[in-house]
Motif scaffolding. Structure first.
Motif, mmCIF file in Angstrom:
data_model
loop_
_atom_site.group_PDB
_atom_site.id
_atom_site.type_symbol
_atom_site.label_atom_id
_atom_site.label_comp_id
_atom_site.label_asym_id
_atom_site.label_seq_id
_atom_site.Cartn_x
_atom_site.Cartn_y
_atom_site.Cartn_z
ATOM 1 N N SER A 88 -2.047 -12.432 -5.545
ATOM 2 C CA SER A 88 -1.145 -12.234 -4.829
ATOM 3 C C SER A 88 -0.874 -13.191 -3.184
ATOM 4 C CB SER A 88 -2.433 -11.935 -3.110
ATOM 5 O OG SER A 88 -1.798 -11.844 -1.785
ATOM 6 N N LEU A 89 0.579 -13.497 -3.371
ATOM 7 C CA LEU A 89 1.133 -14.598 -3.065
ATOM 8 C C LEU A 89 1.452 -15.074 -1.063
ATOM 9 C CD1 LEU A 89 4.139 -14.752 -5.026
ATOM 10 C CD2 LEU A 89 1.939 -15.897 -5.352
ATOM 11 N N GLY A 90 1.125 -14.136 -0.337
ATOM 12 C CA GLY A 90 0.866 -13.230 1.257
ATOM 13 C C GLY A 90 1.545 -12.090 1.037
ATOM 14 N N VAL A 91 0.745 -12.660 2.301
ATOM 15 C CA VAL A 91 2.396 -11.142 3.172
ATOM 16 C C VAL A 91 3.024 -11.518 4.096
ATOM 17 C CG1 VAL A 91 1.503 -9.210 5.344
ATOM 18 C CG2 VAL A 91 -0.492 -9.507 3.463
ATOM 19 N N TYR A 92 4.348 -11.583 4.002
ATOM 20 C CA TYR A 92 5.145 -11.808 5.158
ATOM 21 C C TYR A 92 6.114 -10.473 5.562
ATOM 22 C CZ TYR A 92 4.501 -15.788 1.934
ATOM 23 O OH TYR A 92 3.456 -17.017 1.759
ATOM 24 N N SER A 93 6.942 -10.857 6.653
ATOM 25 C CA SER A 93 7.704 -10.089 7.160
ATOM 26 C C SER A 93 8.687 -10.479 7.521
ATOM 27 C CB SER A 93 7.257 -9.880 9.101
ATOM 28 O OG SER A 93 5.378 -9.605 9.192
ATOM 29 N N PRO A 94 10.270 -9.991 6.669
ATOM 30 C CA PRO A 94 11.297 -10.249 6.035
ATOM 31 C C PRO A 94 12.057 -9.617 7.325
ATOM 32 C CG PRO A 94 10.767 -9.304 4.139
ATOM 33 C CD PRO A 94 9.290 -8.905 4.765
ATOM 34 N N ASN A 95 12.962 -11.034 8.269
ATOM 35 C CA ASN A 95 13.922 -9.958 8.596
ATOM 36 C C ASN A 95 15.058 -10.834 8.893
ATOM 37 O OD1 ASN A 95 13.692 -12.565 11.112
ATOM 38 N ND2 ASN A 95 11.382 -12.448 10.336
ATOM 39 N N LEU A 102 11.630 -1.854 -1.340
ATOM 40 C CA LEU A 102 11.745 -3.191 -0.199
ATOM 41 C C LEU A 102 12.003 -3.856 -0.963
ATOM 42 C CD1 LEU A 102 7.927 -2.113 1.182
ATOM 43 C CD2 LEU A 102 10.496 -2.267 2.013
ATOM 44 N N LEU A 103 11.830 -3.411 -2.814
ATOM 45 C CA LEU A 103 12.334 -4.942 -3.604
ATOM 46 C C LEU A 103 13.635 -5.228 -3.780
ATOM 47 C CD1 LEU A 103 10.265 -6.094 -7.345
ATOM 48 C CD2 LEU A 103 13.312 -5.287 -6.453
ATOM 49 N N ILE A 104 14.577 -4.178 -3.432
ATOM 50 C CA ILE A 104 15.700 -4.305 -3.279
ATOM 51 C C ILE A 104 16.569 -4.670 -2.248
ATOM 52 C CG2 ILE A 104 17.996 -2.565 -3.300
ATOM 53 C CD1 ILE A 104 16.233 -0.611 -5.757
ATOM 54 N N LEU A 105 15.906 -4.544 -1.481
ATOM 55 C CA LEU A 105 16.170 -4.702 -0.204
ATOM 56 C C LEU A 105 16.120 -6.085 -0.019
ATOM 57 C CD1 LEU A 105 14.740 -1.915 2.920
ATOM 58 C CD2 LEU A 105 17.624 -2.661 1.988
ATOM 59 N N ILE A 106 14.522 -6.235 -0.105
ATOM 60 C CA ILE A 106 14.482 -8.493 0.022
ATOM 61 C C ILE A 106 15.878 -9.341 -0.888
ATOM 62 C CG2 ILE A 106 12.567 -9.988 -0.538
ATOM 63 C CD1 ILE A 106 10.493 -7.882 0.621
ATOM 64 N N GLY A 131 9.622 -5.077 7.960
ATOM 65 C CA GLY A 131 8.134 -4.688 8.091
ATOM 66 C C GLY A 131 7.857 -5.626 7.644
ATOM 67 N N GLU A 132 5.563 -5.253 7.053
ATOM 68 C CA GLU A 132 5.122 -6.534 6.967
ATOM 69 C C GLU A 132 5.015 -6.049 4.778
ATOM 70 O OE1 GLU A 132 1.302 -6.344 8.103
ATOM 71 O OE2 GLU A 132 1.523 -8.174 9.810
ATOM 72 N N VAL A 133 5.425 -7.097 4.036
ATOM 73 C CA VAL A 133 5.427 -7.106 2.219
ATOM 74 C C VAL A 133 4.733 -8.057 1.728
ATOM 75 C CG1 VAL A 133 7.398 -7.208 0.831
ATOM 76 C CG2 VAL A 133 7.454 -5.907 2.735
ATOM 77 N N ASN A 134 3.242 -7.271 0.567
ATOM 78 C CA ASN A 134 2.320 -7.763 0.009
ATOM 79 C C ASN A 134 3.513 -8.468 -0.739
ATOM 80 O OD1 ASN A 134 0.543 -8.987 -0.563
ATOM 81 N ND2 ASN A 134 -0.821 -7.543 -0.089
ATOM 82 N N THR A 141 0.593 -1.617 0.324
ATOM 83 C CA THR A 141 -0.323 0.245 -0.128
ATOM 84 C C THR A 141 0.761 1.396 -0.208
ATOM 85 O OG1 THR A 141 -0.430 -0.302 2.369
ATOM 86 C CG2 THR A 141 -2.375 -0.992 1.439
ATOM 87 N N SER A 142 2.185 1.019 -0.188
ATOM 88 C CA SER A 142 3.415 1.680 -0.381
ATOM 89 C C SER A 142 3.386 2.423 -1.252
ATOM 90 C CB SER A 142 4.254 1.736 0.273
ATOM 91 O OG SER A 142 4.546 0.366 -0.204
#
Length: 391
Positions: free
Chosen positions: A145-152, A15-19, A134-137, A6-7
């Motif tokens: 949608s493949l789901g909401v995940y929380s990368p850490n 976020l894509l680059i980070l993950i 944080g949370e990423v969709n 939603t950002s």
């Protein structure tokens, strides 16, 4: 695969680059590498969160502090300095910082550490760092949608410091590192989960001197950190260098009584391969192949820059800082960090404040930024306490 949230679009791609940092811009990939030796030639590694200074005291002084007098936070800067804490002491600290909040509202790094002085020569310590993205969709190329995940990502340390004389100590950490880029989920058969082991080796020396008739303490510190196995993610054959890092610095504390001034100067360099320059066919025309062993990557990192010695110097970051204490209760801090524009291209001013009462300390730092600096206005908060078993 794409990421939807939603950002704003800018935040989404950050976020894509980070993950996918390890897969998209790894130094071991020639996709999108530099073909111009004068262009920006950043060094990329796995788990870059290990290079974040989580505690606010050093964070307020340009991330300098490898030679700073020790406290409960010292395991992240220089474990060997813990040997100079008062005998019989043990203490704990914790800190928290919202991270890259200009780009994502729910990213953060948390840090918990503690130490115990066994006797006059031996000190043990432990710490935990946790980096939440944080949370990423997640969604596929069809926007399903493949789901909401929380990368850490997280790192757990066990440390030890040994005092070898009245003015010198050695120390080190054993570190377990976990990286969950999909927050424990599995997408298209890829779990995004990786593990690694690393060690730190550190040294600390302090000397009592006189400076213009005023008592002073001159300290030197060295910390070689994150030296370990490469990070390998499940269901992938590729492995990635950890952010092996060398930090060398000095500190000068001037004054007597309860009012003192401390000046800091640190030099910092990543000990991982510099990406070479390729031609349009993917052949190396300058520099060295980055796909090599960890020892070769560490020792070769001082001479493998395609631009030669001048480029090696550009890879050295400089941190300066100052701390003024008033009656050992109020601490005012400031610092500056500089990294060359062709490398990390991160330079900023930092400010901070500390309040100490009895054995309780509260610390705060603020990163002054401008323009499009994603770190601008970064805040760090910390609290620590110290006990003595002899009281």
């Amino acid at each position: 695969m794409k990421i939807r949230s939603t950002s704003t679009p800018t935040k989404k791609w950050v976020l894509l680059i980070l993950i996918f940092l390890h897969q998209i811009v790894s130094a071991q990939s020639i996709n999108g590498i530099q073909t111009d030796a004068s262009a920006r030639n950043n060094i990329y590694t796995a788990v870059p969160f290990l290079l974040i200074t989580p505690q606010p005291r050093s964070g307020a002084m340009g991330n300098a502090g490898v030679a700073l007098d020790p406290d409960a936070n010292s395991t992240v800067m220089n474990t060997s300095s813990l040997a100079f804490l008062p005998d019989g002491d043990f203490g704990i600290s914790c800190s928290y910082s919202p991270w890259l909040k200009q780009l994502a509202p729910d990213m953060s790094i948390s840090y918990l550490s503690g130490y115990y002085r066994v006797n006059q020569r031996n000190t043990i310590s432990a710490s935990l760092r946790y980096f939440s993205m944080g949370e990423v969709n997640f969604s596929d190329e069809n926007f399903q949608s493949l789901g909401v995940y929380s990368p850490n990502e997280a790192a757990f340390d066990l440390g030890y410091s040994l005092k070898l004389g009245p003015d010198f100590a050695l120390g080190g950490n054993i570190r377990y590192i976990s990286s969950n880029l999909f927050g424990g989920g599995t997408i298209n058969g890829n779990s995004g989960s990786g593990k690694a082991l690393a060690v730190d080796v550190s040294a600390f020396q302090r000397l009592d001197i006189m400076l213009a008739g005023t008592p002073a303490v001159l300290s030197f510190g060295l910390n070689l950190s994150n030296i370990g196995t490469k990070m390998t993610y499940r269901n992938t054959a590729q492995s990635y260098f950890l952010p092996a890092n060398m930090k060398l610095g000095s500190a000068l504390k001037i004054g007597e009584g309860q009012n003192k001034l401390t000046l800091l100067l640190d030099f910092n360099k990543l000990m991982v391969p510099t990406p070479p320059v390729y031609d349009s066919n993917g052949n190396i025309i300058k520099g060295r192949d980055p796909d090599r062993s960890v020892p070769s990557g560490i020792f070769g990192s001082f001479s493998d820059a395609p631009g030669g010695f001048s480029e090696e110097l550009k890879e050295v970051g400089i941190s300066t800082g100052a701390e003024m204490s008033f009656k050992e209760t109020l601490y005012i801090r400031a610092g500056y960090l500089y990294q060359h524009p062709e490398k990390a291209n991160t330079s900023y001013l930092t400010l901070g404040l500390g309040i100490h009462y009895s054995n309780l300390s509260l610390d705060f730092s603020y990163l002054v930024g401008s323009g499009y600096n994603p770190l601008r206005n970064t805040l760090r908060f910390g609290i620590q306490t110290r006990f003595s078993r002899f009281k």
